[in-house]
Design a protein around this motif. Structure first.
Motif, PDB file in Angstrom:
ATOM      1  N   VAL A 189     -56.293  58.362 -19.524  1.00 32.62           N
ATOM      2  CA  VAL A 189     -56.600  59.307 -19.099  1.00 32.62           C
ATOM      3  C   VAL A 189     -56.041  60.308 -19.479  1.00 32.62           C
ATOM      4  O   VAL A 189     -56.925  61.877 -20.089  1.00 32.62           O
ATOM      5  CB  VAL A 189     -56.791  59.473 -17.315  1.00 32.62           C
ATOM      6  CG1 VAL A 189     -56.447  60.684 -16.995  1.00 32.62           C
ATOM      7  CG2 VAL A 189     -57.714  58.661 -16.985  1.00 32.62           C
ATOM      8  N   LEU A 190     -54.353  60.254 -20.042  1.00 31.46           N
ATOM      9  CA  LEU A 190     -53.735  60.913 -20.041  1.00 31.46           C
ATOM     10  C   LEU A 190     -53.935  61.990 -21.918  1.00 31.46           C
ATOM     11  O   LEU A 190     -53.651  62.941 -21.991  1.00 31.46           O
ATOM     12  CB  LEU A 190     -52.880  60.895 -19.447  1.00 31.46           C
ATOM     13  CG  LEU A 190     -51.560  60.756 -18.722  1.00 31.46           C
ATOM     14  CD1 LEU A 190     -50.643  60.445 -18.511  1.00 31.46           C
ATOM     15  CD2 LEU A 190     -51.738  62.446 -17.873  1.00 31.46           C
ATOM     16  N   ALA A 191     -53.977  60.450 -22.216  1.00 28.52           N
ATOM     17  CA  ALA A 191     -54.736  60.904 -23.696  1.00 28.52           C
ATOM     18  C   ALA A 191     -56.115  61.572 -23.935  1.00 28.52           C
ATOM     19  O   ALA A 191     -56.299  62.535 -24.634  1.00 28.52           O
ATOM     20  CB  ALA A 191     -54.776  59.988 -24.627  1.00 28.52           C
ATOM     21  N   ASN A 192     -56.614  61.797 -22.956  1.00 29.13           N
ATOM     22  CA  ASN A 192     -58.160  62.480 -23.062  1.00 29.13           C
ATOM     23  C   ASN A 192     -58.731  63.259 -22.019  1.00 29.13           C
ATOM     24  O   ASN A 192     -60.122  63.545 -22.061  1.00 29.13           O
ATOM     25  CB  ASN A 192     -59.188  61.307 -23.137  1.00 29.13           C
ATOM     26  CG  ASN A 192     -59.144  60.045 -24.168  1.00 29.13           C
ATOM     27  OD1 ASN A 192     -59.413  60.577 -25.504  1.00 29.13           O
ATOM     28  ND2 ASN A 192     -58.795  59.119 -23.968  1.00 29.13           N
ATOM     29  N   LEU A 193     -57.673  63.866 -21.569  1.00 30.52           N
ATOM     30  CA  LEU A 193     -57.777  65.408 -20.413  1.00 30.52           C
ATOM     31  C   LEU A 193     -58.809  65.636 -21.031  1.00 30.52           C
ATOM     32  O   LEU A 193     -59.978  66.125 -19.606  1.00 30.52           O
ATOM     33  CB  LEU A 193     -56.525  65.839 -20.093  1.00 30.52           C
ATOM     34  CG  LEU A 193     -55.376  65.194 -19.331  1.00 30.52           C
ATOM     35  CD1 LEU A 193     -54.542  66.352 -18.261  1.00 30.52           C
ATOM     36  CD2 LEU A 193     -56.438  64.603 -17.784  1.00 30.52           C
ATOM     37  N   CYS A 209     -55.950  56.090 -11.809  1.00 29.50           N
ATOM     38  CA  CYS A 209     -54.789  55.956 -12.644  1.00 29.50           C
ATOM     39  C   CYS A 209     -53.464  55.364 -11.959  1.00 29.50           C
ATOM     40  O   CYS A 209     -52.604  55.336 -12.467  1.00 29.50           O
ATOM     41  CB  CYS A 209     -54.630  57.279 -12.417  1.00 29.50           C
ATOM     42  SG  CYS A 209     -56.178  58.735 -13.086  1.00 29.50           S
ATOM     43  N   SER A 210     -54.535  54.569 -10.812  1.00 26.91           N
ATOM     44  CA  SER A 210     -53.188  54.013 -10.454  1.00 26.91           C
ATOM     45  C   SER A 210     -53.066  52.909 -11.343  1.00 26.91           C
ATOM     46  O   SER A 210     -51.787  51.785 -11.564  1.00 26.91           O
ATOM     47  CB  SER A 210     -53.123  52.879  -9.074  1.00 26.91           C
ATOM     48  OG  SER A 210     -54.540  52.247  -9.402  1.00 26.91           O
ATOM     49  N   ARG A 211     -54.220  52.237 -12.252  1.00 34.77           N
ATOM     50  CA  ARG A 211     -53.278  51.345 -13.358  1.00 34.77           C
ATOM     51  C   ARG A 211     -52.664  52.175 -14.646  1.00 34.77           C
ATOM     52  O   ARG A 211     -52.917  52.724 -14.847  1.00 34.77           O
ATOM     53  CB  ARG A 211     -54.677  51.091 -13.899  1.00 34.77           C
ATOM     54  CG  ARG A 211     -55.366  50.388 -12.548  1.00 34.77           C
ATOM     55  CD  ARG A 211     -56.742  49.324 -13.258  1.00 34.77           C
ATOM     56  NE  ARG A 211     -56.961  48.189 -14.373  1.00 34.77           N
ATOM     57  CZ  ARG A 211     -57.667  47.673 -14.638  1.00 34.77           C
ATOM     58  NH1 ARG A 211     -59.194  47.605 -13.979  1.00 34.77           N
ATOM     59  NH2 ARG A 211     -57.820  47.721 -16.594  1.00 34.77           N
ATOM     60  N   PRO A 212     -51.862  51.502 -15.216  1.00 33.60           N
ATOM     61  CA  PRO A 212     -51.420  51.925 -16.674  1.00 33.60           C
ATOM     62  C   PRO A 212     -51.765  52.052 -17.082  1.00 33.60           C
ATOM     63  O   PRO A 212     -51.987  53.466 -17.658  1.00 33.60           O
ATOM     64  CB  PRO A 212     -49.665  50.948 -16.235  1.00 33.60           C
ATOM     65  CG  PRO A 212     -49.910  50.414 -15.175  1.00 33.60           C
ATOM     66  CD  PRO A 212     -50.849  50.403 -14.772  1.00 33.60           C
ATOM     67  N   ASP A 213     -52.551  51.463 -18.054  1.00 38.49           N
ATOM     68  CA  ASP A 213     -53.103  51.231 -19.138  1.00 38.49           C
ATOM     69  C   ASP A 213     -54.422  52.614 -18.657  1.00 38.49           C
ATOM     70  O   ASP A 213     -54.633  53.141 -19.778  1.00 38.49           O
ATOM     71  CB  ASP A 213     -54.304  49.985 -19.494  1.00 38.49           C
ATOM     72  CG  ASP A 213     -54.544  49.277 -17.923  1.00 38.49           C
ATOM     73  OD1 ASP A 213     -54.600  49.762 -17.122  1.00 38.49           O
ATOM     74  OD2 ASP A 213     -55.642  49.137 -18.196  1.00 38.49           O
TER      75      ASP A 213
END
Lengths: 327, 552
Positions: B424-428, B415-419
């Motif tokens: 991740v946020l979109a597919n929780l 998650c340190s990588r913005p992409d």
């Protein structure tokens, strides 16, 4: 060997020896009490006294409980809060074995583990309830098998010597305690006036120490308390006599000293020599009676002091850097 | 009587050698049968009686792998054993379910008798439990294992070079297109800045060894590929169960082992000893350091010491004098040059790490830094098996070895990588999100079973501290046929192989297969209803065809 591990070896055998002796004592006391006239019966409390459990027993049970044979027997066999009960001794024996698995043999471990599994999983409890003599016999047999296996399966080296040392010292102290049962049950003995009950108890003590047959070989005349006491206390050839055990402990300690740094064992050796000399030179005629109890108390206390001294010398030596600088 | 006919029939077909073994098996059965009634509860006994009706039923007669595409270790479909291992599966099958159940009871008795237990923490009476064991083995084909072995060797080689670099030159951070950032490595809880510039003791002509013993957790993807789930490079445990499981299996299935050539696991202690001793002088003394007999893995520490013929020591047995390590003995101090320590870095030396540690040895790190004692595993390994570093291991393999990774691993988003974060946020709801510095299921979101509110809250946490999290798709653990009360059924398994490295590397054939005994469960931990299985790596694919002939 590692100091701590040597301590575990020493204590493992002490605990097994302790459990074995308690089984002997409990079994023999039962049959002794069945043989003697009423009024003497229910004399179970002396077993609590010689085990050093008077205080704890009183804390856990109502005042008159000491007369209740069932209760005393259950206490000395099953009470987990007592540090000397059979179950506690076996738990700690196994625990010490578990921490020295790399030193003891597989056969020793399996024997002790089997005994523990049997004791802790109800099977033995049912045997205790239905066939108590067999219960004590099985336990004793298991302990004896374990002690025998250590002689049969281990290298005759330091670890085994520490086990033997623990076993002999514990046995010396246990035989002294057994002898003291007589004092607490029937009071001081008098050589000139011995009742049949007293003689029956002396015989029971012989039996507790597996020493009846040996005694009849040694003393051909009519048995009497004085000669039985002398036999159990002082005969160097009897493997369970107090002196016999101490002599064997002394020889074992000497082996440990000569193969290591002799000076480490100076203090316990001196203490042992002192006690041995004292027991050797006591005349049974002068101590039989009141002072035999004092003699036994001294033997028990001195043995405890010897064990503490061995602990300081070998098992818990503190910082050994000084030894390093010395060599 | 039971098993008699079958065993002798098998024996006959194999000639003299086989029949001897068959008698062997029968003997084992007989002596154990006495125990049966008394050790088991009434309900189980009646269960066994029900099965007696179809005593001849093959083990896998009613077995069906789970639907939904997850990989089954033994079967490609109902009644269809995987070709590479089919002859061995058939051998097992022919024993019959009843017989296998009977041997399961023998195995349980054997574990109890030998006192192979682990301690349950938080129990004042110190209750010990048997690690549940399932007698149906997990079987891996020879060729298949070759690839795993090479992959593990490669991974451990790269991780060793990585650790030497992190605590040495730091090439990895300075490189163009650095495979991992300095911040992630040095920010991990296992990184020990105090180890910078200290070369672990060992021969100068080989790369230093940090990872003497690695336990690399593998899972099987639905397509059958083994994937690395987690690296354990500090004090991985469990290997004693692998060896004890095998001993018990040989005891209860002697006939089977005579027919099927399974690669031996027994060399492990010797290999470990050789590996560790290769890093020190010839007359060195080796000891195993344990936190003590209240530790849950004490059995293993004691087991390894016994099998390596070494001392088993506790912190209080040791002291350091003049930067050398000694053990207190009944004959005075004795020097120790190699220490296989089974306590964590932070407890090892109260003068360097946690001052309140009673388990460690004051001054031992200084002795290590001076090159006077080999410590296995090395200090500071925790930065290489960190969850936050895991995603970059394939790139580290490429960086240090110039090779493509042989073993895949579970796709991971850092998650340190913005992409990655936005993905991740979109597919929780499809992902498992883990905090990098937590373990044991804490700080974790299991997407498919989470509520909308939980996901919303977790998303906030993620956005606030993205560096602290990684995310992975849900891993479909493979299944293996397992004995249950209702019959043989699929249960999830993972695999932990053990890799030993001294001046060279050796991989234990197989490893610890842990199994989630509860239906539908993914949790293989022994503390939560997990058990273990023996892992059979076939000696060669020829051995499999040997067994085929024998079966016919």
């Amino acid at each position: 060997m590692i100091s701590r591990v040597a301590g575990c070896c020493f204590w493992m055998h002490r605990y097994v020896e302790r459990a074995e002796n308690l089984c002997r004592l409990l079994k023999v006391n039962r049959s002794f009490l069945l043989d003697v006239p009423e009024g003497v019966a229910d004399r179970w409390f002396p077993l609590i006294i010689v085990s050093g459990e008077q205080e704890r027993f009183a804390e856990l049970h109502p005042p008159a409980a000491g007369d209740d044979g069932e209760l005393v027997e259950a206490y000395l066999t099953w009470e987990e809060r007592s540090p000397v009960s059979v179950i506690t001794s076996m738990r700690w024996a196994r625990e010490n074995a578990r921490t020295t698995r790399e030193v003891i043999s597989l056969e020793m471990w399996e024997t002790l583990n089997d005994l523990w599994v049997d004791l802790s999983r109800g099977k033995a409890r049912r045997r205790y309830d239905t066939d108590r003599d067999t219960f004590y016999k099985r336990l004793r047999d298991g302990c004896d098998l374990f002690l025998g296996l250590s002689e049969q399966t281990l290298l005759d080296e330091e670890p085994l010597d520490f086990m033997r040392l623990g076993m002999w010292l514990e046995r010396a102290s246990q035989t002294a305690r057994m002898l003291d049962v007589k004092h607490h049950t029937l009071g001081p003995s008098r050589a000139d006036r011995e009742s049949p009950v007293e003689l029956a108890q002396w015989s029971a003590l012989l039996y507790s120490c597996s020493a009846s047959e040996a005694y009849y070989k040694r003393v051909p005349s009519k048995p009497d308390g004085r000669s039985i006491a002398a036999f159990l206390l002082q005969d160097p050839a009897l493997p369970r006599s107090v002196l016999g055990c101490l002599l064997r402990a002394r020889a074992t300690l000497e082996r440990i000293r000569t193969e290591g740094r002799p000076e480490l064992g100076d203090e316990p050796a001196a203490l042992l020599d002192g006690l041995i000399d004292r027991l050797r030179t006591r005349d049974i005629d002068t101590i039989f009676g009141q002072s035999i109890h004092d003699e036994l108390t001294n033997a028990i206390d001195t043995t405890a002091a010897i064990c503490a001294s061995i602990d300081r010398a070998y098992f818990d030596p503190g910082d050994q850097s000084a030894l390093l600088a010395a060599s | 009587m039971r098993g008699d006919g079958r065993d002798s029939k098998q024996g006959d077909s194999k000639g003299a050698r086989g029949s001897g073994k068959a008698r062997d098996a029968h003997g084992t059965g007989k002596s154990g049968s006495k125990k049966r009634g008394s050790q088991r509860s009434g309900s189980e006994k009646s269960g066994a009686r029900n099965h007696e009706k179809n005593a001849k039923a093959p083990v896998f007669a009613g077995y069906e792998p789970l639907p939904g595409g997850c990989y089954d270790e033994l079967f490609a479909g109902a009644g269809k054993a995987r070709p590479a291992i089919a002859p061995v599966v058939r051998q097992l099958d022919q024993l019959g379910e009843h017989e296998v159940r009977f041997r399961q009871r023998l195995a349980d008795g054997a574990f109890l008798q030998s006192g192979i237990t682990f301690r349950v923490y938080g129990d004042p009476r110190g209750t010990e439990k048997i690690f549940p064991f399932d007698v149906i083995p997990r079987i891996v084909g020879a060729k298949e294992w070759d690839k795993v072995e090479k992959g593990l060797e490669q991974r451990v080689r790269a991780l060793n070079l990585f650790l030497a670099d992190v605590y040495g030159e730091e090439r990895v951070f300075k490189a163009k297109n650095a495979p991992v950032s300095e911040e992630i490595v040095k920010g991990s809880t296992g990184y020990l800045a105090k180890m910078r510039g200290i070369r672990p003791p060992g021969p100068k002509h080989v790369d230093p060894t940090y990872v003497h013993v690695a336990g690399i957790d593998l899972v099987r993807a639905p397509n059958g590929d083994f994937l690395v789930l987690e690296d354990n490079l500090r004090t991985p445990s469990g290997v004693s169960y692998v060896l004890e499981n095998r001993l018990v299996m040989k005891r209860v299935f002697p006939g089977l082992f005579a027919k099927v050539k399974v690669r031996s696991v027994d060399a492990y202690p010797q290999k470990l000893r050789d590996g560790l001793m290769s890093l020190a002088g010839e007359d060195s003394t080796l000891a195993v350091l344990t936190p003590g007999h209240y530790n849950s893995a004490y059995f293993e520490h004691s087991f390894l010491a016994r099998r390596m013929g070494s001392m088993l020591v506790q912190g209080s047995d040791l002291f350091v004098h003049d930067d050398r390590l000694y053990v207190k003995t009944t004959k005075g101090p004795r020097r120790i040059e190699v220490l296989y320590r089974r306590i964590d870095d932070e407890f090892l030396d109260p003068t360097v790490f946690r001052p309140d540690s009673l388990l460690g040895v004051p001054g031992i790190v200084q002795a290590y830094a001076k090159g006077n004692v080999v410590l296995a595993n090395g200090l500071g390994n925790g930065c290489a098996d960190d969850k936050g570093v895991y995603p970059f291991v394939p790139d580290l393999i490429r960086f240090y070895l110039g090779e493509e990774p042989i073993l895949g691993q579970v796709e991971t988003y850092h998650c340190s990588r913005p992409d990655h974060l936005s993905h991740v946020l979109a597919n929780l709801e499809h992902l498992v999100v883990k905090a990098v510095d937590a373990s044991g299921g804490y700080g974790m979101l299991f997407g498919p079973r989470s509520t909308k509110k939980e996901r919303k809250d977790f998303a906030e946490q993620l956005k606030a501290a993205p560096r602290g999290y990684i995310a992975q798709p849900v891993v479909e653990l493979s299944t293996c046929p397992t004995l249950t009360k209702k019959g043989v059924a699929p249960r999830r398994v993972d695999l932990r192989p053990y890799v030993v490295t001294g001046t060279s590397t050796w991989v234990l054939p197989g490893g610890l297969s842990r199994v989630a005994l509860k239906e539908g469960s993914y949790v293989v931990n022994s503390s939560q209803g997990g058990g273990s299985k023996d892992t059979w790596v076939l000696a060669s694919d020829d051995a499999a065809s040997d067994a085929r002939e024998a079966a016919e």
